[in-house]
Design a protein around this motif. Structure first.
Motif, PDB file in Angstrom:
ATOM      1  N   GLN A 209      35.532  43.635  46.223  1.00  0.00           N
ATOM      2  CA  GLN A 209      36.424  44.495  47.015  1.00  0.00           C
ATOM      3  C   GLN A 209      37.388  43.651  47.849  1.00  0.00           C
ATOM      4  N   VAL A 210      36.866  42.567  48.440  1.00  0.00           N
ATOM      5  CA  VAL A 210      37.705  41.674  49.240  1.00  0.00           C
ATOM      6  C   VAL A 210      38.801  41.061  48.378  1.00  0.00           C
ATOM      7  N   ALA A 211      38.433  40.597  47.196  1.00  0.00           N
ATOM      8  CA  ALA A 211      39.424  39.985  46.310  1.00  0.00           C
ATOM      9  C   ALA A 211      40.525  40.973  45.960  1.00  0.00           C
ATOM     10  N   ALA A 212      40.144  42.220  45.684  1.00  0.00           N
ATOM     11  CA  ALA A 212      41.144  43.244  45.357  1.00  0.00           C
ATOM     12  C   ALA A 212      42.064  43.492  46.542  1.00  0.00           C
ATOM     13  N   GLY A 217      47.593  42.210  49.355  1.00  0.00           N
ATOM     14  CA  GLY A 217      48.332  41.760  50.522  1.00  0.00           C
ATOM     15  C   GLY A 217      47.564  41.695  51.824  1.00  0.00           C
ATOM     16  N   MET A 218      46.294  42.073  51.857  1.00  0.00           N
ATOM     17  CA  MET A 218      45.513  42.012  53.095  1.00  0.00           C
ATOM     18  C   MET A 218      45.340  40.561  53.521  1.00  0.00           C
ATOM     19  N   SER A 219      45.465  40.284  54.806  1.00  0.00           N
ATOM     20  CA  SER A 219      45.297  38.923  55.304  1.00  0.00           C
ATOM     21  C   SER A 219      43.825  38.526  55.276  1.00  0.00           C
ATOM     22  N   ALA A 220      43.588  37.214  55.312  1.00  0.00           N
ATOM     23  CA  ALA A 220      42.207  36.726  55.325  1.00  0.00           C
ATOM     24  C   ALA A 220      41.475  37.214  56.568  1.00  0.00           C
ATOM     25  N   LYS A 221      42.160  37.196  57.724  1.00  0.00           N
ATOM     26  CA  LYS A 221      41.537  37.631  58.971  1.00  0.00           C
ATOM     27  C   LYS A 221      41.157  39.109  58.898  1.00  0.00           C
ATOM     28  N   GLU A 222      42.075  39.933  58.404  1.00  0.00           N
ATOM     29  CA  GLU A 222      41.798  41.360  58.301  1.00  0.00           C
ATOM     30  C   GLU A 222      40.690  41.633  57.284  1.00  0.00           C
ATOM     31  N   ALA A 223      40.683  40.869  56.199  1.00  0.00           N
ATOM     32  CA  ALA A 223      39.648  41.059  55.190  1.00  0.00           C
ATOM     33  C   ALA A 223      38.273  40.745  55.754  1.00  0.00           C
ATOM     34  N   PHE A 224      38.184  39.669  56.520  1.00  0.00           N
ATOM     35  CA  PHE A 224      36.900  39.317  57.101  1.00  0.00           C
ATOM     36  C   PHE A 224      36.445  40.355  58.129  1.00  0.00           C
ATOM     37  N   GLU A 225      37.393  40.820  58.949  1.00  0.00           N
ATOM     38  CA  GLU A 225      37.040  41.830  59.936  1.00  0.00           C
ATOM     39  C   GLU A 225      36.626  43.148  59.286  1.00  0.00           C
TER      40      GLU A 225
END
Length: 230
Positions: A209-212, A217-225
């Motif tokens: 899901q994170v990779a998708a 366009g999701m940022s790394a910070k937003e993806a982690f949060e």
């Protein structure tokens, strides 16, 4: 010994759906933070994977294959208990050996041939192997520190097997689950294995899901949060 019925799905999940990095991450979170064998122990061929129960083997250096003056029970036995250890392999088990110096090979073609006949899952050596091309041709999953042709015969013996061992501080008990790929060999404690594999499968699904999301366009910070993994 291995119960192939209860282990079949567990082994398949590790072999077909997981890799050591995600399983290691999960074990870290479970408090098992020293489960990877040393980085130098890797697959003989990069595409090899290993999944099975530990059949532990303890080696020791010697300085002659047969001693006429030694008082030990193995003094007159070349290779010590190596033949007994090899013949005791059960289906789904991994021959994992340590205790010797890095001066000779601990595994070779004929040992691989016998292990295949016994339906063993592979070998992990805290040392070298020989007959590398033949082992690769057999396709037997073998993890080691490298290739070196010098024979064990007059230099080392198996002194015990199915006993707890350690490899640079990583404790391995008989029956522990071993999982290896090109990124390392992981010791999964028997009491934690089903929870660890279940959580690793969940983590893989989340990482997909994170990779998708990152591709969109999701940022790394937003993806982690959002997902709690990266």
């Amino acid at each position: 010994m291995v119960d192939s019925g209860s282990d079949e799905a567990l082994f398949a999940s590790l072999r077909d759906r997981l890799f050591t990095a995600v399983a290691g991450d999960v074990l870290d979170r479970m408090g098992h933070r020293r489960q990877f064998l040393p980085q130098a122990i890797g697959p003989l061929r990069a595409d090899m994977k290993i999944v099975g129960r530990a059949m532990t083997v303890l080696e020791a250096d010697v300085f002659d294959d047969v001693s006429v003056t030694g008082r030990g029970p193995l003094s007159g036995r070349p290779f010590g208990l190596m033949m007994e250890a090899l013949d005791d392999l059960a289906p789904g088990e991994v021959y994992i050996a340590t205790g010797s110096s890095l001066t000779y090979a601990l595994w070779g073609e004929l040992m691989s041939t016998r292990a295949i006949h016994l339906k063993a899952a592979g070998a992990v050596l805290d040392g070298y192997v020989r007959d590398a091309a033949a082992i690769e041709a057999l396709g037997f999953p073998t993890f080691c520190r490298g290739i070196y042709a010098q024979d064990q015969g007059p230099r080392g013996k198996v002194v015990d097997y199915r006993t707890p061992i350690e490899i640079q501080g990583v404790r391995i008990h008989p029956g522990d689950l071993l999982f290896g790929d090109r990124e390392g060999v992981l010791v999964i404690p028997a009491g934690a294995e089903r929870e660890a594999v279940g959580r690793a499968l969940e983590k893989i699904a989340t990482e997909n899901q994170v990779a998708a999301a990152i591709r969109q366009g999701m940022s790394a910070k937003e993806a982690f949060e959002t997902f709690g993994v990266l």
